[in-house]
Design an enzyme around this catalytic site. Structure first.
Site, PDB file in Angstrom:
ATOM      1  N   ILE A   1       8.024   6.799  17.145  1.00  0.00           N
ATOM      2  CA  ILE A   1       7.632   7.520  15.921  1.00  0.00           C
ATOM      3  C   ILE A   1       6.333   8.310  16.127  1.00  0.00           C
ATOM      4  CG2 ILE A   1       7.114   7.314  13.431  1.00  0.00           C
ATOM      5  CD1 ILE A   1       9.949   6.397  14.085  1.00  0.00           C
TER       6      ILE A   1
ATOM      7  N   LYS B   1       0.832  -1.209   0.000  1.00  0.00           N
ATOM      8  CA  LYS B   1       0.000   0.000   0.000  1.00  0.00           C
ATOM      9  C   LYS B   1       0.865   1.257   0.000  1.00  0.00           C
ATOM     10  CE  LYS B   1      -1.666   1.393   4.167  1.00  0.00           C
ATOM     11  NZ  LYS B   1      -1.314   2.772   4.566  1.00  0.00           N
ATOM     12  N   ASN B   2       1.853   1.292   0.911  1.00  0.00           N
ATOM     13  CA  ASN B   2       2.615   2.527   1.081  1.00  0.00           C
ATOM     14  C   ASN B   2       3.641   2.765  -0.025  1.00  0.00           C
ATOM     15  OD1 ASN B   2       1.082   3.057   3.287  1.00  0.00           O
ATOM     16  ND2 ASN B   2       2.649   2.515   4.805  1.00  0.00           N
TER      17      ASN B   2
ATOM     18  N   ARG C   1      -4.887  10.352   4.695  1.00  0.00           N
ATOM     19  CA  ARG C   1      -3.895  11.425   4.806  1.00  0.00           C
ATOM     20  C   ARG C   1      -2.909  11.430   3.651  1.00  0.00           C
ATOM     21  NH1 ARG C   1      -3.407  13.379   9.682  1.00  0.00           N
ATOM     22  NH2 ARG C   1      -1.305  14.056   9.221  1.00  0.00           N
TER      23      ARG C   1
ATOM     24  N   ARG D   1      -8.327  -0.903   4.698  1.00  0.00           N
ATOM     25  CA  ARG D   1      -7.448   0.124   4.143  1.00  0.00           C
ATOM     26  C   ARG D   1      -6.091  -0.483   3.790  1.00  0.00           C
ATOM     27  NH1 ARG D   1      -6.772   5.182   7.628  1.00  0.00           N
ATOM     28  NH2 ARG D   1      -5.668   5.626   5.707  1.00  0.00           N
TER      29      ARG D   1
ATOM     30  N   CYS E   1      -4.764  12.420  13.648  1.00  0.00           N
ATOM     31  CA  CYS E   1      -5.241  11.056  13.375  1.00  0.00           C
ATOM     32  C   CYS E   1      -5.093  10.238  14.641  1.00  0.00           C
ATOM     33  CB  CYS E   1      -4.500  10.533  12.156  1.00  0.00           C
ATOM     34  SG  CYS E   1      -3.533   9.078  12.290  1.00  0.00           S
TER      35      CYS E   1
ATOM     36  N   ASP F   1       4.903   0.342  12.168  1.00  0.00           N
ATOM     37  CA  ASP F   1       3.719  -0.338  11.621  1.00  0.00           C
ATOM     38  C   ASP F   1       3.660  -1.815  12.009  1.00  0.00           C
ATOM     39  OD1 ASP F   1       2.888   2.009  10.500  1.00  0.00           O
ATOM     40  OD2 ASP F   1       3.573   1.548   8.479  1.00  0.00           O
TER      41      ASP F   1
ATOM     42  N   ARG G   1       0.617  14.099  13.541  1.00  0.00           N
ATOM     43  CA  ARG G   1       1.051  13.938  12.159  1.00  0.00           C
ATOM     44  C   ARG G   1       0.955  15.213  11.313  1.00  0.00           C
ATOM     45  NH1 ARG G   1      -1.113   8.309   9.919  1.00  0.00           N
ATOM     46  NH2 ARG G   1       0.676   8.562   8.556  1.00  0.00           N
TER      47      ARG G   1
HETATM   48  N1  EPU Z   1       6.332  14.536  11.084  1.00  0.00           N
HETATM   49  C1  EPU Z   1       6.353  15.874  11.404  1.00  0.00           C
HETATM   50  N2  EPU Z   1       6.203  16.786  10.389  1.00  0.00           N
HETATM   51  C2  EPU Z   1       6.045  16.415   9.087  1.00  0.00           C
HETATM   52  C3  EPU Z   1       6.025  15.044   8.765  1.00  0.00           C
HETATM   53  C4  EPU Z   1       6.181  14.132   9.795  1.00  0.00           C
HETATM   54  O1  EPU Z   1       6.507  16.243  12.549  1.00  0.00           O
HETATM   55  O2  EPU Z   1       5.940  17.292   8.224  1.00  0.00           O
HETATM   56  C5  EPU Z   1       6.520  13.535  12.135  1.00  0.00           C
HETATM   57  C6  EPU Z   1       5.302  12.628  12.330  1.00  0.00           C
HETATM   58  O3  EPU Z   1       4.321  13.203  13.147  1.00  0.00           O
HETATM   59  C7  EPU Z   1       5.950  11.393  12.930  1.00  0.00           C
HETATM   60  C8  EPU Z   1       7.310  11.331  12.219  1.00  0.00           C
HETATM   61  O4  EPU Z   1       7.543  12.649  11.726  1.00  0.00           O
HETATM   62  O5  EPU Z   1       6.152  11.588  14.284  1.00  0.00           O
HETATM   63  C9  EPU Z   1       7.399  10.364  11.064  1.00  0.00           C
HETATM   64  O6  EPU Z   1       6.241  10.470  10.249  1.00  0.00           O
HETATM   65  P1  EPU Z   1       6.266  10.222   8.685  1.00  0.00           P
HETATM   66  O7  EPU Z   1       6.099  11.514   7.985  1.00  0.00           O
HETATM   67  O8  EPU Z   1       7.434   9.383   8.314  1.00  0.00           O
HETATM   68  O9  EPU Z   1       4.919   9.383   8.499  1.00  0.00           O
HETATM   69  P2  EPU Z   1       3.995   9.392   7.229  1.00  0.00           P
HETATM   70  O10 EPU Z   1       4.821   9.647   6.031  1.00  0.00           O
HETATM   71  O11 EPU Z   1       2.823  10.254   7.475  1.00  0.00           O
HETATM   72  C10 EPU Z   1       4.277   6.858   6.630  1.00  0.00           C
HETATM   73  C11 EPU Z   1       3.346   5.692   6.435  1.00  0.00           C
HETATM   74  C12 EPU Z   1       2.787   5.258   7.778  1.00  0.00           C
HETATM   75  C13 EPU Z   1       3.962   4.877   8.677  1.00  0.00           C
HETATM   76  C14 EPU Z   1       4.936   6.055   8.806  1.00  0.00           C
HETATM   77  C15 EPU Z   1       6.174   5.734   9.606  1.00  0.00           C
HETATM   78  C16 EPU Z   1       2.509   6.058   4.209  1.00  0.00           C
HETATM   79  C17 EPU Z   1       1.361   6.394   3.326  1.00  0.00           C
HETATM   80  N3  EPU Z   1       2.281   6.069   5.517  1.00  0.00           N
HETATM   81  O12 EPU Z   1       3.480   7.896   7.208  1.00  0.00           O
HETATM   82  O13 EPU Z   1       1.986   4.113   7.545  1.00  0.00           O
HETATM   83  O14 EPU Z   1       3.508   4.517   9.959  1.00  0.00           O
HETATM   84  O15 EPU Z   1       5.345   6.487   7.486  1.00  0.00           O
HETATM   85  O16 EPU Z   1       6.849   4.663   9.062  1.00  0.00           O
HETATM   86  O17 EPU Z   1       3.575   5.749   3.717  1.00  0.00           O
HETATM   87  C18 EPU Z   1       0.257   2.563   7.989  1.00  0.00           C
HETATM   88  O18 EPU Z   1       0.489   2.055   6.873  1.00  0.00           O
HETATM   89  O19 EPU Z   1      -0.487   2.023   8.840  1.00  0.00           O
HETATM   90  C19 EPU Z   1       0.880   3.846   8.323  1.00  0.00           C
HETATM   91  C20 EPU Z   1       0.424   4.636   9.304  1.00  0.00           C
END
Ligand code: EPU
Length: 438
Positions: A326, A22-23, A92, A396, A116, A304, A121
């Site tokens: 995280i 998915k990701n 998101r 999802r 969320c 995850d 996030r």
């Molecule tokens: N963060 C910030 N500011 C930002 C972006 C992130 O503070 O602008 C923080 C987040 O709040 C978090 C950390 O940085 O504390 C890492 O978040 P990240 O941005 O890496 O998460 P994401 O890109 O929103 C993806 C996956 C998630 C997975 C996380 C961590 C996708 C679509 N989603 O989310 O997947 O948990 O990376 O590996 O790729 C899931 O599949 O169940 C899922 C939640």
């Protein structure tokens, strides 16, 4: 609303085929917006989140059709630059259209995702990165608007590695003037898969999979034919199921190179893990030894997989410290596991799990995607009946999860609450999937 009902206690054995990730599929589909033409995708999982991104791409003007082994996406004629609230609130990852739309059309408008279940996030690092490339960012009426006549390469330093932030900036930078360097970038396999796709489109991206990614802007891109990499989190969930039930599962099409942290921890619990070329064979052993885990950006232990691994620690011999670094609120499943007899104490971002001889089936409620998978695993090993509500979260991210577990010998069934039969046993089995609540 659907429920999943599990009669626990069965050993799981056999083979299960892992779907596309998915990701990885989400950013790869968003990348089709970077240039006009016909993209072909294979190994795309059939999931609610994929349906959401398809809907979003169609709203923007893409034409999507299904092929026997995947999807084609034609992005020749785009007619919009907006990701509306109704779609972003469902998923998101819709923010992933910001980078490609800004790069191709010089403008994008995306509803700001709210908080969320697992954490706040924010997307501040995405937006700061776009600004560094020369975009003007404004926030009005709950929408982020990004505009730029030209994007210019720059050096961008992420405070913490962000997966979708790195993907968004990579996509924005491929058509920028000059060179962009992303530092402290996320290193997940999904980032490397996106970089491979961008390079197949004519982009010049190097260093993906390391913390420094260099993108030399090009003038034009072409459409590509791509295959989505296997889902390491789905694979990991079935691997934990083998360890948990003391069974032997061959996890087909999984890529062990993407799962080193999980494999190392599983082995420390006494579980046999045998990674072959096309399958990983996992054999559960008793007793299960307790180990500590700490979630970290890749290649560390994935957040995850935290909830699913915690179930294994619930029936292990001894004490395990589970530390979540995280997301700030990723222990919601603990309260449900406690209802099933688990002995877990939370202190801040640590959960101390004391293994117990058994879990007992109970009605529980899923709060997010991975917490739902954790409750399914708990139900599979618990004595008696577990009823999991709000299972739309599962759809999802897990393709045909009941069928896959049933083929391994689980007693698991999806039932639909029948609103016409009020109270009592107003449920009936269903074979297919239904829409989520939101
Ligand atoms: N963060 C910030 N500011 C930002 C972006 C992130 O503070 O602008 C923080 C987040 O709040 C978090 C950390 O940085 O504390 C890492 O978040 P990240 O941005 O890496 O998460 P994401 O890109 O929103 C993806 C996956 C998630 C997975 C996380 C961590 C996708 C679509 N989603 O989310 O997947 O948990 O990376 O590996 O790729 C899931 O599949 O169940 C899922 C939640």
């Amino acid at each position: 609303m659907d429920e999943i009902v599990i009669q626990g206690g069965r050993r799981l054995d056999g083979e299960v085929r892992i779907s596309g990730a998915k990701n990885a599929a989400l950013p790869m589909l968003a990348a089709s917006l970077l240039t006009g033409g016909r993209f072909c995708y294979t190994n795309v999982p059939d999931l609610k989140d994929i349906e959401s991104i398809r809907q979003l791409l169609c709203t923007i003007g893409a034409e999507i059709s299904e092929t026997p082994d995947g999807l084609t996406v034609d992005t020749t004629g785009l007619n919009d630059v907006e990701a509306p609230y109704e779609l972003v609130r469902k998923m998101r990852a819709s923010v992933l259209v910001l980078g490609p739309l800004l790069a191709r059309l010089g403008r994008a408008r995306v509803s700001l995702p709210g908080g969320c279940a697992i954490g706040a996030r924010p997307i501040n690092m995405h937006l700061e990165g776009f600004s560094r490339l020369g975009a003007r960012i404004t926030l009005e009426h709950g929408y982020v608007q990004a505009e730029a006549e030209t994007l210019t390469g720059s050096e961008i330093f992420f405070d913490v590695p962000t997966v979708t932030g790195t993907e968004n900036l990579m996509m924005a930078a491929v058509l920028a003037k000059g060179t962009t360097v992303l530092r402290n970038a996320a290193k997940e396999p999904e980032i490397s898969a996106l970089a491979d796709m961008l390079n197949a489109m004519g982009a010049r991206v190097s260093g993906a999979g390391t913390s420094t990614i260099t993108i030399e802007g090009v003038d034009r891109l072409i459409p590509a034919t791509v295959r989505v990499i296997p889902d390491r989190i789905e694979a990991g969930t079935y691997m934990v199921a083998a360890a948990l039930t003391g069974g032997c599962i061959r996890v087909l099409d999984a890529d062990a190179r993407h799962m080193k942290a999980l494999i190392a921890k599983l082995r420390k619990t006494g579980t046999d893990v045998d990674p072959g070329e096309h399958a990983i064979t996992v054999t559960g052993r008793r007793p299960v030894a307790s180990v500590d885990i700490k979630t970290l950006p890749y290649p560390g232990f994935p957040t995850d997989m935290q909830a699913q691994f915690m179930v294994l620690m619930c029936i292990a011999n001894g004490l395990s410290m589970v530390s979540e670094t995280i997301f700030e609120n990723r222990f919601i499943h603990v309260l449900e596991l406690q209802r099933m007899g688990a002995d877990i104490q939370i202190s801040g971002n640590h959960a101390m799990v004391r293994g117990t001889a058994r879990l007992s089936g109970a009605p529980v409620m899923a709060s997010d995607l991975r917490a739902s998978a954790c409750l399914v695993l708990a139900g599979l090993v618990a004595e008696g009946t577990t009823r999991i509500s709000r299972v739309y979260h599962l759809d999802r991210g897990y393709e045909t999860i009941e069928e896959k577990f049933r083929s391994l010998g689980a007693d698991i069934e999806r039932v639909r609450q029948n609103p016409k039969i009020a109270g009592g046993s107003g449920t009936k089995p269903v074979s297919g999937r239904t829409s989520p609540e939101n």
